[in-house]
Design a protein around this motif. Structure first.
Motif, short mmCIF file in Angstrom:
data_model
loop_
_atom_site.label_atom_id
_atom_site.label_comp_id
_atom_site.label_asym_id
_atom_site.label_seq_id
_atom_site.Cartn_x
_atom_site.Cartn_y
_atom_site.Cartn_z
N GLU A 1 -0.27 10.54 6.08
CA GLU A 1 -1.58 11.18 6.19
C GLU A 1 -2.67 10.31 5.57
O GLU A 1 -3.75 10.16 6.14
N LEU A 2 -2.38 9.73 4.39
CA LEU A 2 -3.36 8.86 3.75
C LEU A 2 -3.67 7.64 4.61
O LEU A 2 -4.82 7.21 4.72
N CYS A 3 -2.66 7.09 5.24
CA CYS A 3 -2.87 5.93 6.11
C CYS A 3 -3.67 6.30 7.35
O CYS A 3 -4.57 5.57 7.76
N ALA A 4 -3.38 7.46 7.93
CA ALA A 4 -4.07 7.88 9.15
C ALA A 4 -5.52 8.30 8.87
O ALA A 4 -6.43 7.94 9.62
N LEU A 5 -5.74 9.04 7.80
CA LEU A 5 -7.08 9.57 7.51
C LEU A 5 -8.02 8.55 6.88
O LEU A 5 -9.21 8.54 7.16
N PHE A 6 -7.49 7.71 6.01
CA PHE A 6 -8.34 6.84 5.21
C PHE A 6 -8.06 5.36 5.38
O PHE A 6 -8.54 4.54 4.60
N ASN A 7 -7.26 5.00 6.37
CA ASN A 7 -6.94 3.60 6.65
C ASN A 7 -6.48 2.89 5.38
O ASN A 7 -6.98 1.83 5.01
#
Length: 95
Positions: free
Chosen positions: A58-64
């Motif tokens: 989720e962190l990678c998808a939402l905040f690159n």
């Protein structure tokens, strides 16, 4: 905490020995075709790993998060702290 939950990619004996010398215990799930996998892969640890991996994705998808563009370790730490803060604020906004 002396226990580290790791991904299946970290099955290296050298890495495990190196961490044990430093006082850490690396727990990686065994692949299903490996001997003793059913006894080793405890369902509670697997559930924790699933939760952690979900949050990271989720962190990678939402905040690159994989492309922080930080120039040093201090900048990287600051960027990760900002991302975690934004993620937590987003949680309270949704609920």
């Amino acid at each position: 905490h002396p226990y580290i939950l790791a991904d299946m990619g970290y099955l290296s004996r050298e890495l495990r020995d190196n961490l044990e010398q430093k006082g850490y215990h690396l727990w990686t799930p065994l692949r299903q075709n490996m001997a003793g996998a059913k006894q080793h892969n405890h369902w509670k640890l697997m559930a924790m790993r699933r939760t952690i991996e979900t949050r990271f994705s989720e962190l990678c998808a939402l905040f690159n998060m994989e492309q922080t563009l930080a120039r040093g370790t201090t900048g990287l730490q600051l960027r990760i702290e900002q991302i975690v803060l934004a993620y937590n604020l987003r949680y309270f906004e949704i609920n």
